[in-house]
Design a protein around this motif. Structure first.
Motif, PDB file in Angstrom:
ATOM      1  N   MET A   1      10.586   0.546 -10.310  1.00 14.19           N
ATOM      2  CA  MET A   1      11.204   1.853 -10.231  1.00 14.19           C
ATOM      3  C   MET A   1      11.350   2.532 -11.590  1.00 14.19           C
ATOM      4  N   PRO A   2      11.655   1.783 -12.647  1.00 15.04           N
ATOM      5  CA  PRO A   2      11.790   2.462 -13.943  1.00 15.04           C
ATOM      6  C   PRO A   2      10.511   3.200 -14.355  1.00 15.04           C
ATOM      7  N   ASP A   3       9.353   2.603 -14.076  1.00 17.67           N
ATOM      8  CA  ASP A   3       8.095   3.271 -14.421  1.00 17.67           C
ATOM      9  C   ASP A   3       7.907   4.538 -13.601  1.00 17.67           C
ATOM     10  N   LEU A   4       8.281   4.480 -12.331  1.00 17.71           N
ATOM     11  CA  LEU A   4       8.158   5.637 -11.455  1.00 17.71           C
ATOM     12  C   LEU A   4       9.089   6.759 -11.903  1.00 17.71           C
ATOM     13  N   VAL A   5      10.289   6.403 -12.300  1.00 16.22           N
ATOM     14  CA  VAL A   5      11.246   7.382 -12.827  1.00 16.22           C
ATOM     15  C   VAL A   5      10.644   8.074 -14.049  1.00 16.22           C
ATOM     16  N   GLU A   6      10.010   7.296 -14.909  1.00 11.56           N
ATOM     17  CA  GLU A   6       9.412   7.844 -16.127  1.00 11.56           C
ATOM     18  C   GLU A   6       8.217   8.745 -15.817  1.00 11.56           C
ATOM     19  N   HIS A  22       9.523  10.201   2.569  1.00 13.11           N
ATOM     20  CA  HIS A  22       8.088   9.965   2.787  1.00 13.11           C
ATOM     21  C   HIS A  22       7.160  10.820   1.935  1.00 13.11           C
ATOM     22  N   HIS A  23       7.637  11.295   0.803  1.00 13.38           N
ATOM     23  CA  HIS A  23       6.751  11.992  -0.123  1.00 13.38           C
ATOM     24  C   HIS A  23       5.900  10.974  -0.878  1.00 13.38           C
ATOM     25  N   LEU A  24       6.418   9.760  -0.990  1.00 17.44           N
ATOM     26  CA  LEU A  24       5.710   8.646  -1.626  1.00 17.44           C
ATOM     27  C   LEU A  24       5.933   7.387  -0.805  1.00 17.44           C
ATOM     28  N   VAL A  25       5.030   6.445  -0.956  1.00 14.01           N
ATOM     29  CA  VAL A  25       5.165   5.144  -0.305  1.00 14.01           C
ATOM     30  C   VAL A  25       4.732   4.086  -1.309  1.00 14.01           C
ATOM     31  N   GLY A  26       5.402   2.954  -1.247  1.00 16.51           N
ATOM     32  CA  GLY A  26       5.077   1.875  -2.173  1.00 16.51           C
ATOM     33  C   GLY A  26       5.145   0.534  -1.483  1.00 16.51           C
ATOM     34  N   SER A  27       4.903  -0.513  -2.260  1.00 18.45           N
ATOM     35  CA  SER A  27       4.851  -1.866  -1.732  1.00 18.45           C
ATOM     36  C   SER A  27       5.515  -2.836  -2.696  1.00 18.45           C
ATOM     37  N   ARG A  28       6.004  -3.935  -2.144  1.00 25.51           N
ATOM     38  CA  ARG A  28       6.590  -5.010  -2.950  1.00 25.51           C
ATOM     39  C   ARG A  28       5.714  -6.258  -2.895  1.00 25.51           C
ATOM     40  N   ARG A  29       4.428  -6.114  -2.643  1.00 25.63           N
ATOM     41  CA  ARG A  29       3.522  -7.266  -2.525  1.00 25.63           C
ATOM     42  C   ARG A  29       3.580  -8.190  -3.727  1.00 25.63           C
ATOM     43  N   THR A  30       3.710  -7.622  -4.875  1.00 26.30           N
ATOM     44  CA  THR A  30       3.723  -8.425  -6.106  1.00 26.30           C
ATOM     45  C   THR A  30       5.135  -8.822  -6.500  1.00 26.30           C
ATOM     46  N   PHE A  33       8.487  -3.374  -6.735  1.00 29.05           N
ATOM     47  CA  PHE A  33       8.106  -2.172  -5.999  1.00 29.05           C
ATOM     48  C   PHE A  33       7.114  -1.360  -6.826  1.00 29.05           C
ATOM     49  N   ALA A  34       5.991  -1.007  -6.219  1.00 31.37           N
ATOM     50  CA  ALA A  34       4.955  -0.247  -6.922  1.00 31.37           C
ATOM     51  C   ALA A  34       4.365   0.819  -6.000  1.00 31.37           C
ATOM     52  N   VAL A  35       4.064   1.958  -6.580  1.00 33.37           N
ATOM     53  CA  VAL A  35       3.409   3.066  -5.895  1.00 33.37           C
ATOM     54  C   VAL A  35       2.037   3.229  -6.541  1.00 33.37           C
ATOM     55  N   PRO A  36       0.949   3.274  -5.742  1.00 35.85           N
ATOM     56  CA  PRO A  36      -0.374   3.478  -6.334  1.00 35.85           C
ATOM     57  C   PRO A  36      -0.407   4.767  -7.171  1.00 35.85           C
ATOM     58  N   SER A  37      -0.992   4.670  -8.335  1.00 36.77           N
ATOM     59  CA  SER A  37      -1.023   5.819  -9.245  1.00 36.77           C
ATOM     60  C   SER A  37      -1.775   7.010  -8.660  1.00 36.77           C
ATOM     61  N   LEU A  38      -2.712   6.773  -7.745  1.00 40.47           N
ATOM     62  CA  LEU A  38      -3.454   7.871  -7.118  1.00 40.47           C
ATOM     63  C   LEU A  38      -2.557   8.773  -6.273  1.00 40.47           C
ATOM     64  N   PHE A  39      -1.380   8.281  -5.916  1.00 38.19           N
ATOM     65  CA  PHE A  39      -0.465   9.053  -5.083  1.00 38.19           C
ATOM     66  C   PHE A  39       0.319  10.081  -5.893  1.00 38.19           C
ATOM     67  N   ILE A  40       0.153  10.059  -7.212  1.00 34.18           N
ATOM     68  CA  ILE A  40       0.869  10.984  -8.096  1.00 34.18           C
ATOM     69  C   ILE A  40      -0.151  11.805  -8.875  1.00 34.18           C
ATOM     70  N   VAL A  41      -0.024  13.109  -8.779  1.00 28.78           N
ATOM     71  CA  VAL A  41      -0.955  14.022  -9.447  1.00 28.78           C
ATOM     72  C   VAL A  41      -0.148  14.965 -10.336  1.00 28.78           C
ATOM     73  N   ASP A  64       2.576  -1.442   3.709  1.00 25.42           N
ATOM     74  CA  ASP A  64       1.422  -2.136   3.129  1.00 25.42           C
ATOM     75  C   ASP A  64       0.128  -1.748   3.847  1.00 25.42           C
ATOM     76  N   GLU A  65       0.153  -1.697   5.176  1.00 28.83           N
ATOM     77  CA  GLU A  65      -1.035  -1.317   5.947  1.00 28.83           C
ATOM     78  C   GLU A  65      -1.436   0.123   5.654  1.00 28.83           C
ATOM     79  N   LEU A  66      -0.448   0.974   5.545  1.00 28.10           N
ATOM     80  CA  LEU A  66      -0.667   2.387   5.248  1.00 28.10           C
ATOM     81  C   LEU A  66      -1.359   2.555   3.885  1.00 28.10           C
ATOM     82  N   ILE A  67      -0.860   1.860   2.891  1.00 27.94           N
ATOM     83  CA  ILE A  67      -1.456   1.927   1.550  1.00 27.94           C
ATOM     84  C   ILE A  67      -2.886   1.389   1.580  1.00 27.94           C
ATOM     85  N   ASP A  68      -3.086   0.252   2.260  1.00 23.07           N
ATOM     86  CA  ASP A  68      -4.429  -0.328   2.364  1.00 23.07           C
ATOM     87  C   ASP A  68      -5.396   0.658   3.007  1.00 23.07           C
TER      88      ASP A  68
END
Length: 101
Positions: A1-6, A22-30, A33-41, A64-68
């Protein structure tokens, strides 16, 4: 989250609201919590992402399925859904997403 805030240059509460609404979606697979960088423009969530997230969640996709699905090559489009969204083809992406229910 700190990276996303930044990256978004928004307070943590606003970032959490963007995810909750639902403006963004992320995953905790690793484990983190991470949001793919392509989702931010340009420091903002991709505007066409919200409706697409909602359509996919309504179809029963987990985050996770949605992101995949967004990141994988979609044969019927000849590219990934996120690439189509970035190119401005949200109607095509959502039409296909509706068939996945």
């Amino acid at each position: 989250m700190p990276d996303l805030v930044e990256v978004l240059d928004e307070p943590l509460g606003k970032v959490r609201r963007l995810i909750d609404e639902h403006h963004l979606v992320g995953s905790r697979r690793t484990g983190v919590f991470a949001v793919p960088s392509l989702f931010i423009v340009d420091g903002r969530p991709l505007s066409s992402l919200r409706g697409t997230i909602i359509v996919l969640q309504d179809a029963g996709f987990t985050d996770d399925e949605l992101i995949d699905w967004l990141l994988a090559e979609e044969e019927s489009m000849g590219r990934s859904p996120i690439a189509a969204l970035l190119a401005g083809h949200k109607s095509e992406v959502r039409r296909i997403a509706r068939t996945l229910a």
